[in-house]
Write a protein that holds these residues in place. Structure first.
Motif, PDB file in Angstrom:
ATOM      1  N   GLY A  13       0.669  -1.340  -0.064  1.00 53.94           N
ATOM      2  CA  GLY A  13      -0.013  -0.032  -0.155  1.00 53.94           C
ATOM      3  C   GLY A  13       0.841   1.183   0.142  1.00 53.94           C
ATOM      4  N   TYR A  14       1.893   1.060  -0.392  1.00 48.73           N
ATOM      5  CA  TYR A  14       2.777   2.422  -0.437  1.00 48.73           C
ATOM      6  C   TYR A  14       3.476   2.298  -1.964  1.00 48.73           C
ATOM      7  N   GLU A  15       4.034   3.833  -2.154  1.00 46.26           N
ATOM      8  CA  GLU A  15       4.527   4.043  -3.461  1.00 46.26           C
ATOM      9  C   GLU A  15       5.953   3.468  -3.715  1.00 46.26           C
ATOM     10  N   LYS A  16       6.780   3.773  -2.518  1.00 45.15           N
ATOM     11  CA  LYS A  16       8.165   3.238  -2.280  1.00 45.15           C
ATOM     12  C   LYS A  16       8.047   2.298  -1.352  1.00 45.15           C
ATOM     13  N   LEU A  17       9.007   1.095  -1.444  1.00 46.89           N
ATOM     14  CA  LEU A  17       9.212   0.170  -0.581  1.00 46.89           C
ATOM     15  C   LEU A  17      10.714  -0.188  -0.626  1.00 46.89           C
ATOM     16  N   SER A  18      11.146  -0.490   0.427  1.00 49.46           N
ATOM     17  CA  SER A  18      12.290  -1.188   0.585  1.00 49.46           C
ATOM     18  C   SER A  18      12.311  -2.129   1.616  1.00 49.46           C
ATOM     19  N   CYS A  19      13.377  -3.234   1.612  1.00 47.72           N
ATOM     20  CA  CYS A  19      13.412  -4.192   2.474  1.00 47.72           C
ATOM     21  C   CYS A  19      14.723  -4.675   2.346  1.00 47.72           C
ATOM     22  N   SER A  20      15.445  -4.612   3.736  1.00 53.55           N
ATOM     23  CA  SER A  20      16.759  -4.980   4.079  1.00 53.55           C
ATOM     24  C   SER A  20      16.964  -6.130   5.047  1.00 53.55           C
ATOM     25  N   TYR A  21      17.875  -6.815   4.987  1.00 51.88           N
ATOM     26  CA  TYR A  21      18.297  -7.879   5.945  1.00 51.88           C
ATOM     27  C   TYR A  21      19.731  -7.720   6.525  1.00 51.88           C
ATOM     28  N   LYS A  22      19.865  -8.286   7.731  1.00 49.60           N
ATOM     29  CA  LYS A  22      21.020  -8.279   8.396  1.00 49.60           C
ATOM     30  C   LYS A  22      21.098  -9.585   9.237  1.00 49.60           C
ATOM     31  N   PHE A  23      22.145 -10.331   8.644  1.00 44.62           N
ATOM     32  CA  PHE A  23      22.513 -11.745   8.951  1.00 44.62           C
ATOM     33  C   PHE A  23      23.630 -11.639  10.102  1.00 44.62           C
ATOM     34  N   LYS A  24      23.365 -11.896  11.392  1.00 45.96           N
ATOM     35  CA  LYS A  24      24.872 -11.729  12.346  1.00 45.96           C
ATOM     36  C   LYS A  24      25.361 -13.124  12.345  1.00 45.96           C
ATOM     37  N   LYS A  25      26.478 -12.992  12.896  1.00 52.57           N
ATOM     38  CA  LYS A  25      27.442 -14.299  13.034  1.00 52.57           C
ATOM     39  C   LYS A  25      26.899 -15.211  14.049  1.00 52.57           C
ATOM     40  N   ASN A  26      26.074 -14.482  14.883  1.00 50.13           N
ATOM     41  CA  ASN A  26      25.700 -15.457  16.214  1.00 50.13           C
ATOM     42  C   ASN A  26      24.286 -16.275  15.683  1.00 50.13           C
ATOM     43  N   GLY A  27      23.695 -16.110  14.474  1.00 51.90           N
ATOM     44  CA  GLY A  27      22.639 -16.848  14.098  1.00 51.90           C
ATOM     45  C   GLY A  27      21.367 -15.694  14.157  1.00 51.90           C
ATOM     46  N   LYS A  28      21.615 -14.450  14.516  1.00 47.93           N
ATOM     47  CA  LYS A  28      20.370 -13.620  14.752  1.00 47.93           C
ATOM     48  C   LYS A  28      20.041 -12.949  13.364  1.00 47.93           C
ATOM     49  N   LEU A  29      19.103 -12.625  13.097  1.00 43.86           N
ATOM     50  CA  LEU A  29      18.393 -12.203  11.914  1.00 43.86           C
ATOM     51  C   LEU A  29      17.565 -11.075  12.154  1.00 43.86           C
ATOM     52  N   ILE A  30      17.747 -10.005  11.316  1.00 38.19           N
ATOM     53  CA  ILE A  30      16.812  -8.720  11.645  1.00 38.19           C
ATOM     54  C   ILE A  30      16.548  -8.420  10.173  1.00 38.19           C
ATOM     55  N   ILE A  31      15.074  -8.027   9.805  1.00 41.71           N
ATOM     56  CA  ILE A  31      14.574  -7.874   8.537  1.00 41.71           C
ATOM     57  C   ILE A  31      13.840  -6.452   8.721  1.00 41.71           C
ATOM     58  N   LYS A  32      14.014  -5.542   7.945  1.00 43.06           N
ATOM     59  CA  LYS A  32      13.369  -4.080   8.005  1.00 43.06           C
ATOM     60  C   LYS A  32      12.598  -3.864   6.668  1.00 43.06           C
ATOM     61  N   ILE A  33      11.411  -3.732   6.620  1.00 49.48           N
ATOM     62  CA  ILE A  33      10.592  -3.493   5.531  1.00 49.48           C
ATOM     63  C   ILE A  33       9.852  -2.091   5.932  1.00 49.48           C
ATOM     64  N   GLU A  34      10.202  -1.261   4.975  1.00 52.29           N
ATOM     65  CA  GLU A  34       9.690   0.324   5.081  1.00 52.29           C
ATOM     66  C   GLU A  34       9.179   0.784   3.768  1.00 52.29           C
ATOM     67  N   GLY A  35       7.952   1.440   4.096  1.00 47.92           N
ATOM     68  CA  GLY A  35       7.110   1.969   2.700  1.00 47.92           C
ATOM     69  C   GLY A  35       6.964   3.618   2.997  1.00 47.92           C
ATOM     70  N   GLU A  36       6.723   4.047   2.180  1.00 50.31           N
ATOM     71  CA  GLU A  36       6.368   5.431   1.903  1.00 50.31           C
ATOM     72  C   GLU A  36       5.656   5.909   0.862  1.00 50.31           C
ATOM     73  N   THR A  37       4.495   6.718   1.235  1.00 45.86           N
ATOM     74  CA  THR A  37       3.647   7.442   0.188  1.00 45.86           C
ATOM     75  C   THR A  37       3.625   8.793   0.654  1.00 45.86           C
ATOM     76  N   ALA A  38       3.328   9.762  -0.474  1.00 38.64           N
ATOM     77  CA  ALA A  38       3.230  11.115  -0.347  1.00 38.64           C
ATOM     78  C   ALA A  38       2.000  11.590  -1.022  1.00 38.64           C
ATOM     79  N   ILE A  39       0.764  12.148   0.015  1.00 35.63           N
ATOM     80  CA  ILE A  39      -0.488  12.351  -0.660  1.00 35.63           C
ATOM     81  C   ILE A  39      -0.827  13.831  -0.179  1.00 35.63           C
ATOM     82  N   SER A  40      -1.863  14.418  -0.731  1.00 35.91           N
ATOM     83  CA  SER A  40      -2.227  15.757  -0.575  1.00 35.91           C
ATOM     84  C   SER A  40      -3.824  15.900  -0.450  1.00 35.91           C
ATOM     85  N   HIS A  41      -4.098  16.325   0.504  1.00 32.81           N
ATOM     86  CA  HIS A  41      -5.624  16.675   0.736  1.00 32.81           C
ATOM     87  C   HIS A  41      -6.016  17.604   1.801  1.00 32.81           C
TER      88      HIS A  41
END
Length: 217
Positions: A78-106
């Protein structure tokens, strides 16, 4: 004479029995020590194997990765711009970030400022690698979703218009509603975060997991 010999035999028997008991006790203690030492050795070996296996197999995947544009275009949040990043750590931990952005005028002042709608999905879990396949472990509490709506002013004067109560209420309701929607939509894209022995390859600066997920450094 006979009683004297019997006494000598009896005196000899007592130390012999005592020595036998000492030897037997020593044998028991020694066997227990060997069993305890063997158990500790096995635990230590298992710990070493566990600690060494992940870094060795995960050597190429450790670090930050970003989904390619072709992948994010498949995801509808539901966003115009979308990004998804991953961080794999040596100790087996996983971090995922998904970010979306939309500009609207009203609204009345739409020519003067825009509303920025942003959505965030944070996933924290663990990953395991074995024989060229990757699996992820993500619990329900490891998934967090947020959504905010803010104003981006473009006024010629220094003083922007004051926000009305209804506008603040609308922004708050948007955040709560969109946050729930993001969590539901995440379930439509398991390939982004839910892996069960998916084959993966690391070629140069490209990471591929399964058939659909492709990331770059």
């Amino acid at each position: 004479m006979v009683s004297s010999k019997n006494q000598e035999l009896e005196n000899f028997r007592i130390p012999s029995l005592l020595i036998m008991r000492i030897v037997e006790n020593f044998r028991i203690i020694f066997n227990q020590f060997l069993e305890y030492h063997l158990m500790l050795t096995r635990i230590l070996l298992l710990a070493i194997c566990f600690c060494l296996q992940m870094p060795c197999e995960a050597k190429g995947i450790v670090g930050r990765w970003h989904c390619t544009k072709e992948v994010t275009e498949q995801v509808e949040m539901g966003y115009e711009k979308l990004s998804c990043s991953y961080k794999f750590k040596k100790n087996g931990k996983l971090i995922i970030k998904i970010e979306g952005e939309t500009a609207i005028s009203h609204g009345l002042y739409s020519s003067h400022f825009n509303h920025q709608r942003r959505g965030y999905i944070y996933i924290k879990g663990k990953y395991t690698i074995c024989d060229g396949k990757i699996s992820s472990i993500v619990k329900n509490e490891g998934v967090e979703t947020y959504a905010v709506e803010s104003q981006d002013y473009h006024w010629k004067t220094e003083t922007p218009p004051s926000e009305s109560v209804s506008e603040i209420s609308r922004e708050e309701s948007y955040g709560m509603a969109r946050s729930r929607i993001l969590r539901k939509r995440l379930l439509d894209y398991h390939f982004l975060w839910d892996w069960d022995e998916e084959p993966y390859t690391v070629t140069g600066k490209e990471l591929k997991i399964g058939e659909r997920l492709v990331c770059e450094r």
